[in-house]
Design a protein around this motif. Structure first.
Motif, short mmCIF file in Angstrom:
data_model
loop_
_atom_site.label_atom_id
_atom_site.label_comp_id
_atom_site.label_asym_id
_atom_site.label_seq_id
_atom_site.Cartn_x
_atom_site.Cartn_y
_atom_site.Cartn_z
N VAL A 111 0.86 -1.19 0.00
CA VAL A 111 0.00 0.00 0.00
C VAL A 111 0.89 1.24 0.00
O VAL A 111 2.10 1.14 0.17
CB VAL A 111 -0.95 0.02 1.23
CG1 VAL A 111 -1.87 -1.19 1.21
CG2 VAL A 111 -0.18 0.07 2.53
N SER A 112 0.29 2.41 -0.16
CA SER A 112 1.07 3.64 -0.15
C SER A 112 1.45 3.97 1.30
O SER A 112 0.76 3.57 2.24
CB SER A 112 0.27 4.79 -0.74
OG SER A 112 -0.76 5.17 0.15
N PRO A 113 2.53 4.73 1.51
CA PRO A 113 2.88 5.14 2.88
C PRO A 113 1.75 5.91 3.55
O PRO A 113 1.52 5.75 4.75
CB PRO A 113 4.12 6.03 2.68
CG PRO A 113 4.74 5.51 1.43
CD PRO A 113 3.57 5.11 0.56
N LEU A 114 1.04 6.73 2.81
CA LEU A 114 -0.09 7.47 3.37
C LEU A 114 -1.18 6.51 3.85
O LEU A 114 -1.72 6.67 4.94
CB LEU A 114 -0.65 8.46 2.34
CG LEU A 114 -1.83 9.30 2.82
CD1 LEU A 114 -1.42 10.18 4.00
CD2 LEU A 114 -2.37 10.15 1.69
N ALA A 115 -1.48 5.51 3.04
CA ALA A 115 -2.49 4.53 3.44
C ALA A 115 -2.04 3.77 4.68
O ALA A 115 -2.85 3.48 5.57
CB ALA A 115 -2.76 3.55 2.30
N PHE A 116 -0.73 3.46 4.76
CA PHE A 116 -0.25 2.76 5.94
C PHE A 116 -0.37 3.64 7.18
O PHE A 116 -0.77 3.17 8.24
CB PHE A 116 1.20 2.28 5.78
CG PHE A 116 1.69 1.63 7.03
CD1 PHE A 116 1.30 0.34 7.35
CD2 PHE A 116 2.48 2.33 7.94
CE1 PHE A 116 1.70 -0.26 8.54
CE2 PHE A 116 2.90 1.74 9.12
CZ PHE A 116 2.50 0.44 9.41
N ARG A 117 0.02 4.91 7.04
CA ARG A 117 -0.08 5.82 8.20
C ARG A 117 -1.52 5.91 8.70
O ARG A 117 -1.77 5.93 9.90
CB ARG A 117 0.45 7.20 7.83
CG ARG A 117 1.95 7.25 7.74
CD ARG A 117 2.45 8.69 7.51
NE ARG A 117 3.85 8.69 7.23
CZ ARG A 117 4.40 8.77 6.01
NH1 ARG A 117 3.62 8.91 4.96
NH2 ARG A 117 5.70 8.73 5.85
N LEU A 118 -2.45 5.97 7.78
CA LEU A 118 -3.87 6.02 8.15
C LEU A 118 -4.27 4.72 8.85
O LEU A 118 -4.94 4.73 9.89
CB LEU A 118 -4.74 6.25 6.92
CG LEU A 118 -6.23 6.37 7.15
CD1 LEU A 118 -6.54 7.52 8.08
CD2 LEU A 118 -6.96 6.54 5.83
N ARG A 119 -3.83 3.60 8.30
CA ARG A 119 -4.14 2.30 8.90
C ARG A 119 -3.54 2.19 10.30
O ARG A 119 -4.19 1.71 11.24
CB ARG A 119 -3.58 1.19 7.99
CG ARG A 119 -4.09 -0.18 8.32
CD ARG A 119 -3.56 -1.22 7.37
NE ARG A 119 -4.10 -1.06 6.03
CZ ARG A 119 -3.87 -1.90 5.03
NH1 ARG A 119 -3.11 -2.96 5.21
NH2 ARG A 119 -4.39 -1.69 3.84
N LEU A 120 -2.31 2.67 10.46
CA LEU A 120 -1.64 2.61 11.76
C LEU A 120 -2.35 3.52 12.77
O LEU A 120 -2.54 3.14 13.93
CB LEU A 120 -0.17 3.02 11.62
CG LEU A 120 0.65 3.01 12.90
CD1 LEU A 120 0.67 1.61 13.52
CD2 LEU A 120 2.07 3.50 12.61
N SER A 121 -2.76 4.69 12.32
CA SER A 121 -3.47 5.62 13.20
C SER A 121 -4.77 4.98 13.69
O SER A 121 -5.12 5.06 14.87
CB SER A 121 -3.75 6.93 12.46
OG SER A 121 -4.54 7.77 13.26
N ARG A 122 -5.49 4.36 12.78
CA ARG A 122 -6.75 3.70 13.16
C ARG A 122 -6.48 2.52 14.10
O ARG A 122 -7.26 2.27 15.02
CB ARG A 122 -7.49 3.22 11.91
CG ARG A 122 -8.06 4.37 11.12
CD ARG A 122 -8.76 3.90 9.87
NE ARG A 122 -9.34 5.03 9.16
CZ ARG A 122 -9.69 5.02 7.90
NH1 ARG A 122 -9.53 3.91 7.18
NH2 ARG A 122 -10.20 6.08 7.33
N ALA A 123 -5.40 1.82 13.86
CA ALA A 123 -5.07 0.68 14.73
C ALA A 123 -4.73 1.15 16.14
O ALA A 123 -5.16 0.55 17.13
CB ALA A 123 -3.90 -0.10 14.14
N ARG A 124 -3.96 2.24 16.24
CA ARG A 124 -3.64 2.79 17.56
C ARG A 124 -4.90 3.24 18.28
O ARG A 124 -5.06 3.01 19.47
CB ARG A 124 -2.66 3.96 17.41
CG ARG A 124 -1.27 3.53 17.07
CD ARG A 124 -0.36 4.72 16.91
NE ARG A 124 1.00 4.31 16.67
CZ ARG A 124 1.86 4.98 15.94
NH1 ARG A 124 1.51 6.14 15.39
NH2 ARG A 124 3.09 4.53 15.78
#
Length: 188
Positions: free
Chosen positions: A148-161
């Motif tokens: 995935v894109s780094p932006l998509a990962f950051r969003l996914r990580l934020s939601r996971a946190r």
């Protein structure tokens, strides 16, 4: 004419990669599959890496992330279909088996809370947190592992946190746990 991508230089690059990344890749695999299967995943990952050595990133951290991506693909290929969900699950370390009297009771209680909260997270959230926290990958590297894109990962990580924080604040079965009743009270 000799192919420059073959020969001693290629072997040296692979050997260097193997020596630098084997332990990390084994831990990566052990968190995702049964311990008896982890070494098979690592062996197959290095086999794929050998075949694709020309694609090896030059920076060490990027090469490590590239290998994690290969290992993840190996795991997913192994557990297609019904096993897919289990392949994405990440195992947390077990709570220490020593005497509770010897350990700090608050620490043990916190580990149990985190373990339970972790089990309530979706596979997607577990994977994002594991790549960032347990595997120590930055956003671009973790994004490469997941495709995935780094932006998509950051969003996914934020939601996971956020999901982990909510789960820790409102453990299942606690009075503070929101209950979906769809217009009815839980007792009705």
């Amino acid at each position: 004419m000799r192919n420059p991508s073959r020969g001693p230089c290629r072997e040296a690059r692979f050997t260097s990669l193997y020596e630098a990344a084997y332990a990390d890749l084994l831990r990566f695999a052990q968190r995702r599959v049964h311990a008896t299967h982890a070494e098979d995943v690592v062996a197959e990952s290095f086999l794929v890496a050998w075949r694709r050595l020309d694609d090896l990133p030059s920076r060490r951290d990027d090469a490590r992330a590239w290998l994690f991506g290969i290992a993840r693909g190996v795991i997913l290929n192994t557990h297609r279909g019904a096993e897919r969900q289990r392949a994405l699950a990440v195992k947390l370390a077990d709570v220490p088996t020593g005497s509770a009297a010897d350990a700090d009771a608050d620490l043990v209680a916190r580990q149990i809370d985190i373990s339970r909260a972790w089990q309530r997270l979706s596979d997607v959230h577990q994977e994002a947190l594991a790549l960032a926290v347990l595997d120590g990958l930055n956003a671009p590297q973790a994004a490469a592992v997941l495709g995935v894109s780094p932006l998509a990962f950051r969003l996914r990580l934020s939601r996971a946190r956020h999901a982990l924080r909510l789960s820790l604040d409102h453990p299942a079965g606690s009075p503070a746990t929101p209950v979906r009743t769809y217009g009815r009270t839980p007792s009705s």
